[in-house]
Design a protein around this motif. Sequence first.
Motif, mmCIF file in Angstrom:
data_model
loop_
_atom_site.group_PDB
_atom_site.id
_atom_site.type_symbol
_atom_site.label_atom_id
_atom_site.label_comp_id
_atom_site.label_asym_id
_atom_site.label_seq_id
_atom_site.Cartn_x
_atom_site.Cartn_y
_atom_site.Cartn_z
ATOM 1 N N ASN A 11 -3.436 -3.037 0.915
ATOM 2 C CA ASN A 11 -3.388 -3.751 -0.361
ATOM 3 C C ASN A 11 -4.782 -3.895 -0.963
ATOM 4 O O ASN A 11 -5.787 -3.906 -0.247
ATOM 5 C CB ASN A 11 -2.793 -5.158 -0.165
ATOM 6 C CG ASN A 11 -1.375 -5.114 0.361
ATOM 7 O OD1 ASN A 11 -0.580 -4.277 -0.065
ATOM 8 N ND2 ASN A 11 -1.066 -5.994 1.298
ATOM 9 N N LEU B 78 4.521 -8.228 -0.810
ATOM 10 C CA LEU B 78 3.617 -7.264 -0.191
ATOM 11 C C LEU B 78 3.839 -7.156 1.317
ATOM 12 O O LEU B 78 2.969 -6.700 2.039
ATOM 13 C CB LEU B 78 2.159 -7.664 -0.463
ATOM 14 C CG LEU B 78 1.731 -7.681 -1.937
ATOM 15 C CD1 LEU B 78 0.296 -8.183 -2.049
ATOM 16 C CD2 LEU B 78 1.855 -6.311 -2.567
ATOM 17 N N GLN C 94 3.406 0.436 2.601
ATOM 18 C CA GLN C 94 3.326 0.740 1.173
ATOM 19 C C GLN C 94 1.976 0.299 0.624
ATOM 20 O O GLN C 94 1.587 -0.853 0.770
ATOM 21 C CB GLN C 94 4.437 -0.009 0.432
ATOM 22 C CG GLN C 94 4.459 0.235 -1.060
ATOM 23 C CD GLN C 94 5.452 1.307 -1.441
ATOM 24 O OE1 GLN C 94 6.568 1.334 -0.957
ATOM 25 N NE2 GLN C 94 5.032 2.206 -2.302
ATOM 26 N N HIS C 95 1.235 1.221 0.012
ATOM 27 C CA HIS C 95 -0.009 0.845 -0.652
ATOM 28 C C HIS C 95 0.322 0.122 -1.961
ATOM 29 O O HIS C 95 1.293 0.482 -2.642
ATOM 30 C CB HIS C 95 -0.860 2.075 -0.968
ATOM 31 C CG HIS C 95 -1.492 2.691 0.247
ATOM 32 N ND1 HIS C 95 -0.820 3.530 1.095
ATOM 33 C CD2 HIS C 95 -2.760 2.577 0.753
ATOM 34 C CE1 HIS C 95 -1.623 3.920 2.073
ATOM 35 N NE2 HIS C 95 -2.808 3.354 1.886
ATOM 36 N N SER C 96 -0.486 -0.870 -2.312
ATOM 37 C CA SER C 96 -0.232 -1.593 -3.560
ATOM 38 C C SER C 96 -1.504 -2.275 -4.044
ATOM 39 O O SER C 96 -2.435 -2.520 -3.270
ATOM 40 C CB SER C 96 0.869 -2.641 -3.358
ATOM 41 O OG SER C 96 0.463 -3.591 -2.398
ATOM 42 N N ILE D 219 2.209 -6.508 -9.559
ATOM 43 C CA ILE D 219 1.978 -5.675 -8.380
ATOM 44 C C ILE D 219 2.297 -4.231 -8.736
ATOM 45 O O ILE D 219 3.373 -3.935 -9.264
ATOM 46 C CB ILE D 219 2.864 -6.112 -7.193
ATOM 47 C CG1 ILE D 219 2.509 -7.536 -6.774
ATOM 48 C CG2 ILE D 219 2.675 -5.160 -6.015
ATOM 49 C CD1 ILE D 219 3.413 -8.085 -5.686
ATOM 50 N N SER E 257 -2.491 -5.761 -6.300
ATOM 51 C CA SER E 257 -1.982 -7.005 -6.850
ATOM 52 C C SER E 257 -2.977 -7.591 -7.841
ATOM 53 O O SER E 257 -4.158 -7.769 -7.511
ATOM 54 C CB SER E 257 -1.719 -8.006 -5.714
ATOM 55 O OG SER E 257 -1.403 -9.278 -6.231
ATOM 56 N N GLU F 87 2.880 -0.695 -7.080
ATOM 57 C CA GLU F 87 3.114 0.015 -5.823
ATOM 58 C C GLU F 87 2.632 1.454 -5.953
ATOM 59 O O GLU F 87 2.765 2.063 -7.008
ATOM 60 C CB GLU F 87 4.602 0.002 -5.471
ATOM 61 C CG GLU F 87 5.124 -1.346 -5.033
ATOM 62 C CD GLU F 87 6.577 -1.254 -4.576
ATOM 63 O OE1 GLU F 87 7.183 -0.165 -4.699
ATOM 64 O OE2 GLU F 87 7.094 -2.281 -4.102
ATOM 65 N N TYR F 88 2.071 1.960 -4.870
ATOM 66 C CA TYR F 88 1.601 3.345 -4.822
ATOM 67 C C TYR F 88 2.469 4.129 -3.851
ATOM 68 O O TYR F 88 2.971 3.582 -2.874
ATOM 69 C CB TYR F 88 0.133 3.398 -4.384
ATOM 70 C CG TYR F 88 -0.841 3.108 -5.505
ATOM 71 C CD1 TYR F 88 -1.740 4.078 -5.951
ATOM 72 C CD2 TYR F 88 -0.867 1.867 -6.132
ATOM 73 C CE1 TYR F 88 -2.623 3.816 -6.988
ATOM 74 C CE2 TYR F 88 -1.746 1.599 -7.169
ATOM 75 C CZ TYR F 88 -2.627 2.585 -7.587
ATOM 76 O OH TYR F 88 -3.492 2.332 -8.620
#
Length: 472
Positions: A206, A103, A108-110, A122, A112, A124-125
């Motif tokens: 995140n 992360l 990067q949006h994500s 995870i 978990s 990822e967006y």
Amino acid sequence: MVLEGSSEALCPPPSLELRPSCNKSQPSPPLGSSSQPHDGVFPEDKEPVKYGELIVLGHNGSLANGDKGRRRSRLALYKRPKANGVKPDVIHNVSTPLVSKALSNKSQHSISYTLSRSHSVIVEYTHDTNTDMFQIGRSTESMIDFVVTDTAGSSGGQGGGAAGEGGGAGQSAQSTISRYACRIMCERSAPYTARIYAAGFDSSKNIFLGERAAKWRTSDGLMDGLTTNGVLVMHPAGEFVSEPAPGVWREISVCGNVFALRETRSAQQRGKLVENESNTLQDGSLIDLCGATLLWRTPAGLRHTPTLKQLESLRQELNAARPQCPVGFNTLAFPSLAQREIVDKKQPWVYVNCGHVHGYHNWGYRKEKGPAGPGGTAPASTGERECPMCRRVGPYVPLWLGCEGGLYLDAGPPTHAFCPCGHVCSEKTVVGWSQIPLPHGTHAFHAACPFCGTWLTGEQGHIKLIFQGPVD
């Protein structure tokens, strides 16, 4: 449901691209709508598109200390100059100790999901040019668009914050509202659909769902989960402004799926999936964050509600009728909308069990039947009063006009009041709100005044006001 540490949780490949069908929040655009991203410039002759407004229940027009910046009692959501929405892109299966490294990309949006001490997933967006994202929570960090704190009288579940969160952001450690409570995604093309999701992204973009958070693998191999105290939503059963009727409270997941309520607010076991309901907000939808409840109003719904100017006109009309105290014959007058919680000497008072409106007087206390008070004095007072008009006994309180127009169901005359607080509004508004059970604690629900949050009492929770006109 996939149990933590089970072999089933380890089966998926290290990573895979999410199929387009998994993103249920992005249907095909309606005919005639543009699929091109917005260019970020509003024509000078057009106003920006308003998606809707969020109003915190229990605040009669403003917070007690005043509305300041992102901390306020009401927030309008407008189309952003540039889209900031996100959508699921790729899913990774990694070793839990390596999550922080995975992360490290803060652009990067994500999300978990920790399944066990050795395994995490995870998601990822990626950027979505077709949606705008608005985040709501207790944190005062810049990524939160609407800062919400606990409303007096509301309360919450066991433990505060979303799964994996600590205390924070300068608020009381006792707060049960998550720092990053939820997010609303609004489509940038007509009909500008708004959808709600549990949890918001933190400063590192995140969302973490720890080992103890309710989470599971879905039938199509993806992940979903719930936050600690949950995000509850209730859509009205009918049209909020025409036929107000309460719906059923549901819980919204991190991915926007709808579930029946858990046994208690923070129980580990999720409720049953409700497949025929969605996370799409409609006029009158209620959002409970375990400590504060928000009302969603659409632009179409708000057109039926009174503006501050109209509320002031209604106040002046009431005062122009010169209502009088039927005992003291003094003229009564509702104070200015700006004057709140400070009782004026001309302010009308009401006996909430019968609706008779009087001026203030300090007699009529009902005495307890029973033994004398200390030192052989008269029996102690109960605090309730006996109406001199009909002899009914009950609370005697000052009347206050409801100042938050967005909580009204129509712009009708203010003829009724909530019991026992005395907030005055239209008949349709008191009838509608007295039917709506609002969450309280871990599994209790009570109807409450939307202007102050006081639990409603009596058979109906409201009363028709009986004014006496001038004798001359």
